[in-house]
Design a protein around this motif. Structure first.
Motif, PDB file in Angstrom:
ATOM      1  N   HIS A 225       0.814  -1.220   0.065  1.00 44.13           N
ATOM      2  CA  HIS A 225      -0.037   0.038  -0.097  1.00 44.13           C
ATOM      3  C   HIS A 225       0.860   1.040  -0.036  1.00 44.13           C
ATOM      4  O   HIS A 225       2.209   1.324   0.562  1.00 44.13           O
ATOM      5  N   ASN A 226       0.204   2.124  -0.222  1.00 42.16           N
ATOM      6  CA  ASN A 226       0.827   3.777  -0.227  1.00 42.16           C
ATOM      7  C   ASN A 226       1.092   3.901   1.323  1.00 42.16           C
ATOM      8  O   ASN A 226      -0.162   3.952   1.984  1.00 42.16           O
ATOM      9  N   TRP A 228       1.153   6.176   3.122  1.00 37.45           N
ATOM     10  CA  TRP A 228       0.441   7.749   3.763  1.00 37.45           C
ATOM     11  C   TRP A 228      -1.244   7.379   3.512  1.00 37.45           C
ATOM     12  O   TRP A 228      -1.676   8.275   4.188  1.00 37.45           O
ATOM     13  N   GLU A 229      -1.677   6.207   3.077  1.00 38.34           N
ATOM     14  CA  GLU A 229      -2.989   5.929   3.050  1.00 38.34           C
ATOM     15  C   GLU A 229      -3.321   5.194   4.181  1.00 38.34           C
ATOM     16  O   GLU A 229      -4.446   4.821   4.396  1.00 38.34           O
ATOM     17  N   LEU A 230      -2.269   4.616   4.897  1.00 42.91           N
ATOM     18  CA  LEU A 230      -2.569   3.725   6.327  1.00 42.91           C
ATOM     19  C   LEU A 230      -2.770   4.664   7.272  1.00 42.91           C
ATOM     20  O   LEU A 230      -2.512   5.661   7.594  1.00 42.91           O
ATOM     21  N   ARG A 231      -3.229   4.027   8.623  1.00 40.85           N
ATOM     22  CA  ARG A 231      -3.571   4.723   9.791  1.00 40.85           C
ATOM     23  C   ARG A 231      -1.965   5.197  10.279  1.00 40.85           C
ATOM     24  O   ARG A 231      -1.094   4.123  10.273  1.00 40.85           O
ATOM     25  N   GLN A 232      -1.807   5.890  10.647  1.00 37.99           N
ATOM     26  CA  GLN A 232      -0.312   6.582  11.211  1.00 37.99           C
ATOM     27  C   GLN A 232      -0.413   6.647  12.659  1.00 37.99           C
ATOM     28  O   GLN A 232       0.577   6.765  13.353  1.00 37.99           O
TER      29      GLN A 232
END
Length: 470
Positions: A225-226, A228-232
């Motif tokens: 995945h990218n 920055w598209e995941l939960r930080q």
């Protein structure tokens, strides 16, 4: 007139009584503990680094993507770095205190248990009476820690075998059946008389775990995945202690630091900015961060408690990896089991002087049986790993080394300075111990009361049997 001052240390080190000797005389021969060692086969710096990597890079690495999932990508990265620094620091101060105590009691080697007792015996007058208690606290904490770890290993092995067998047979059974199935081979392995006889099994385990991890990483680096598209950040901040507990469990190897240092050809090279400890733990930390990061980036919130559960089920290579890792975990089980065996048998062997070999075999079988029984009772690896990390490693690997440093340096360093210097570590250890234990116990309770009113955001985020879109 000589001004020697002696007081008795309530300790037995290598079956001898030692005394602390403070000398003002100028004719006393200087004592060098490192030159006094008589290791027949001392290890070089490189060999010690390899042993350190082997001790720290275990099956716990498979849970690192799950730890990142509990915390979110950015917070998981930060939490792993902080945990690595604190674990390394605590190992560092334990060995540093041992080097100070070598000169005080004029010995050249110590175990973790010896360091704890002798530090208290030579500490402030008010704590000297607690030296025996300190010894037993560390001793039994080591037992509980490694006993919990080997119980986790049976869960990991059973989970891997379950996934492979069910993929080919399409017949589903409770995970507990697979955990029970590993009991007979573990009993046989547990009867192996000594660690020397286990050396070939250890070599096989290293080959298998390396091969399994290699296959796993191969599948993680595709279709990511990218980031920055995941939960930080965590889904709930109450999940954060779970991340710390799992990471501590996976990375901590405090019980092996003194044996590694004791067997070095140049033990003074173990410490230092570029010493063996810092170099080895830097490599360990990077590997754990890499696996945790790419594992979570690959599968996102579908990441399983054991990353091998996410691998494609319709391909041969992932199934081979699971079998390799499962077998290597069983072989590693026996190595860790010997720590528990030594502590436990030494505590009871005086009651079984007659027919000692028979009772020793029965005791070995009993230990294996109880470890498997615990795994059957608590078959969910996520909260189980978290509980061991919180309850045992937080005390043994974080809090107690700080206490040992305080009682070791009480004469030469301000107590206030010592406490302030270790304030962050103490707070971290208490938080990991308290919150991690609390949330893990809640998760375990929910396994048996799934329909109850227990609601806790730190529950198992992802079930290892989830259907993962590939």
């Amino acid at each position: 007139m000589s001004t020697k001052t002696k007081y008795k240390i309530c300790t037995k080190l290598e079956k001898k009584e030692f005394e602390t000797v403070q000398l003002d005389g100028i004719n006393e021969k200087p004592f060098d503990p490192f030159k006094e060692r008589a290791n027949l086969n001392p290890t070089t710096d490189c060999e010690t680094t390899i042993h350190l990597l082997k001790a720290s890079l275990g099956s716990g690495i498979l849970s690192m993507p799950y730890a990142f999932g509990c915390a979110g990508l950015t917070i998981g990265l930060i939490a792993t770095i902080i945990t690595a620094i604190i674990c390394t620091y605590c190992s560092y101060i334990l060995v540093k205190c041992a080097h100070v105590l070598y000169y005080k009691v004029r010995v050249h080697t110590m175990s973790y248990v010896d360091v704890a007792e002798i530090a208290f015996a030579n500490g402030p007058p008010s704590v000297r009476k607690w030296s025996k208690i300190a010894r037993y606290c560390v001793m039994y904490s080591l037992f509980v820690t490694y006993f919990g770890a080997i119980s986790c290993y049976t869960v990991i092995a059973g989970s891997n075998f379950k996934e492979v067998i069910e993929e080919f047979t399409k017949y589903k059974m409770d995970i507990r059946i697979y955990i029970i199935s590993v009991l007979p081979p573990l009993i046989l392995l547990g009867l192996i008389p000594n660690l020397k006889a286990l050396a070939p099994f250890s070599a096989v385990a290293n080959i298998l775990i390396s091969s399994g991890l290699g296959i796993t990483i191969y599948y993680l680096v595709f279709d990511m995945h990218n980031p920055w598209e995941l939960r930080q950040t965590p889904k709930s901040w109450s999940n954060l202690p779970v991340t710390f507990s799992i990471t501590v469990f996976a990375m901590e190897a405090i019980g092996l630091m003194m044996p590694l240092e004791n067997n070095m050809k140049n033990p003074n090279h173990f410490l230092g900015i570029c010493g063996v400890l810092n170099r080895g733990m830097s490599i360990v930390s990077m590997v754990y961060i890499l696996i945790g990061f790419i594992g979570y980036v690959r599968y996102g919130d579908k990441v399983a408690e054991n990353i091998t559960a996410n691998l494609p089920s319709d391909q041969i290579a992932p199934q081979v990896a699971k079998v390799f890792i499962g077998i290597s975990v069983l072989l590693t089980y026996v190595l860790q089991y010997f720590v528990c065996l030594e502590i436990g048998w030494n505590a009871v062997k005086d009651y079984f002087v007659k027919r000692e070999k028979i009772y020793n075999s029965l005791f070995r079988t009993f230990l294996v049986f109880i470890s498997v029984l615990i795994a059957v009772i608590v078959p969910k690896i996520g909260p189980f790993v978290s509980l061991i990390g919180a309850l045992c490693f937080s005390f043994l690997g974080i809090l107690f080394p700080v206490i040992i440093e305080i009682v070791t340096y009480w004469e030469t360093t301000s107590m206030t300075k010592l406490i302030l210097r270790n304030f962050v570590v103490i707070i971290f250890g208490i938080m990991a111990l308290g919150f991690g234990t609390y949330t893990s116990l809640l998760d375990i309770a929910k396994i048996y009361m799934p329909n109850s009113e227990i609601e806790n955001d730190s529950n198992i985020l992802f079930n290892s049997t989830n259907s993962i879109p590939q």
